[in-house]
Scaffold this active site. Structure first.
Site, PDB file in Angstrom:
ATOM      1  N   ASN A  34       0.950  -1.320   0.119  1.00  6.40           N
ATOM      2  CA  ASN A  34       0.073  -0.207   0.088  1.00  6.40           C
ATOM      3  C   ASN A  34       0.922   1.180   0.052  1.00  6.40           C
ATOM      4  O   ASN A  34       1.793   1.258   0.675  1.00  6.40           O
ATOM      5  CB  ASN A  34      -0.968  -0.042   1.245  1.00  6.40           C
ATOM      6  CG  ASN A  34      -0.139  -0.163   2.567  1.00  6.40           C
ATOM      7  OD1 ASN A  34       0.767  -0.886   2.779  1.00  6.40           O
ATOM      8  ND2 ASN A  34      -0.964   0.515   3.471  1.00  6.40           N
ATOM      9  N   GLU A  56      -2.947  -4.954  -2.685  1.00 10.56           N
ATOM     10  CA  GLU A  56      -3.630  -5.883  -3.736  1.00 10.56           C
ATOM     11  C   GLU A  56      -3.744  -5.125  -5.059  1.00 10.56           C
ATOM     12  O   GLU A  56      -3.352  -5.811  -5.927  1.00 10.56           O
ATOM     13  CB  GLU A  56      -5.124  -6.072  -3.182  1.00 10.56           C
ATOM     14  CG  GLU A  56      -5.157  -6.933  -1.966  1.00 10.56           C
ATOM     15  CD  GLU A  56      -5.556  -5.905  -0.826  1.00 10.56           C
ATOM     16  OE1 GLU A  56      -4.809  -4.641  -0.753  1.00 10.56           O
ATOM     17  OE2 GLU A  56      -6.466  -6.315  -0.082  1.00 10.56           O
ATOM     18  N   CYS A  90      -4.071   0.678  -2.551  1.00 13.03           N
ATOM     19  CA  CYS A  90      -3.906  -0.567  -1.577  1.00 13.03           C
ATOM     20  C   CYS A  90      -2.752  -1.739  -2.272  1.00 13.03           C
ATOM     21  O   CYS A  90      -2.614  -1.432  -3.368  1.00 13.03           O
ATOM     22  CB  CYS A  90      -5.197  -1.409  -1.698  1.00 13.03           C
ATOM     23  SG  CYS A  90      -6.601  -0.537  -0.980  1.00 13.03           S
ATOM     24  N   CYS A 137     -10.266  -4.625   1.046  1.00 13.06           N
ATOM     25  CA  CYS A 137     -11.637  -3.536   1.146  1.00 13.06           C
ATOM     26  C   CYS A 137     -12.316  -3.955  -0.220  1.00 13.06           C
ATOM     27  O   CYS A 137     -11.894  -4.687  -1.045  1.00 13.06           O
ATOM     28  CB  CYS A 137     -10.761  -1.966   1.051  1.00 13.06           C
ATOM     29  SG  CYS A 137     -10.200  -1.642  -0.659  1.00 13.06           S
ATOM     30  N   CYS A 153     -10.756  -3.030  -3.565  1.00 16.82           N
ATOM     31  CA  CYS A 153      -9.963  -4.263  -4.093  1.00 16.82           C
ATOM     32  C   CYS A 153     -10.767  -5.489  -4.534  1.00 16.82           C
ATOM     33  O   CYS A 153     -10.456  -6.089  -5.364  1.00 16.82           O
ATOM     34  CB  CYS A 153      -9.056  -4.637  -3.106  1.00 16.82           C
ATOM     35  SG  CYS A 153      -7.687  -3.256  -2.853  1.00 16.82           S
ATOM     36  N   GLU A 169       0.249   5.363   0.453  1.00 16.81           N
ATOM     37  CA  GLU A 169      -0.612   6.506   0.903  1.00 16.81           C
ATOM     38  C   GLU A 169       0.199   7.800   0.733  1.00 16.81           C
ATOM     39  O   GLU A 169       0.802   7.829   0.009  1.00 16.81           O
ATOM     40  CB  GLU A 169      -0.709   6.362   2.440  1.00 16.81           C
ATOM     41  CG  GLU A 169      -1.275   4.945   3.154  1.00 16.81           C
ATOM     42  CD  GLU A 169      -1.190   5.019   4.551  1.00 16.81           C
ATOM     43  OE1 GLU A 169      -0.714   5.708   5.205  1.00 16.81           O
ATOM     44  OE2 GLU A 169      -2.071   4.118   5.093  1.00 16.81           O
TER      45      GLU A 169
HETATM   46 ZN    ZN Z   1      -8.031  -2.382  -0.923  1.00 16.04          ZN
END
Ligand code: ZN
Length: 133
Positions: A43, A56, A54, A89, A92, A45
């Protein structure tokens, strides 16, 4: 062929590339292709939080940038320091449902060694897809 345990280790190791200075929640992901390549993601940010990405999706986009597509993937692993195996999430799950095979293993883990094996169909049943457009 790489084992599930080896791919899980790579997902955990990918966390070291996380840029998570705001949440301090480092996530790593690793995708194994049928021809033995591994594409990792972590990830990343941003101070403008919605710009964050993210692990993934970074791993999937990394694989696509190298010419691999849905039917080329064999297995995916995602790791974070969570009480239970990390849960992808919603964004994703949507991206996984389109860019990753519906039935191939998705291994979710934490740093305690708990592993949950699932797949895209389980993560996002009744998914919106291109046929809905
Ligand atoms: Zn995600």
């Amino acid at each position: 062929m790489m084992t599930k345990e080896e791919l899980l280790k790579l997902a955990i190791a990918a966390r070291t590339h996380s840029y998570s200075v705001y949440s301090h929640f480092a996530v790593g992901a690793a995708i194994l292709t049928k021809d033995g390549q591994v594409f990792e993601g972590a990830n990343v940010e941003n101070s403008s939080y919605p710009c964050s990405m993210c692990a993934e999706r970074n791993a999937l986009y990394n694989a696509y940038m190298h010419g691999y597509h849905r039917d080329d993937f064999a297995m995916m692993a995602v790791a974070a320091d969570t009480a239970e195996p990390v849960s992808p999430c919603g964004m994703c799950r949507q991206v996984i449902s389109e860019l990753y095979p519906k039935d191939k293993p998705i291994l979710l883990t934490n740093l305690k060694g708990d592993v949950k094996e699932t797949n895209a169909q389980e993560l996002l049943p009744f998914a919106f897809d291109g046929s809905d457009l």
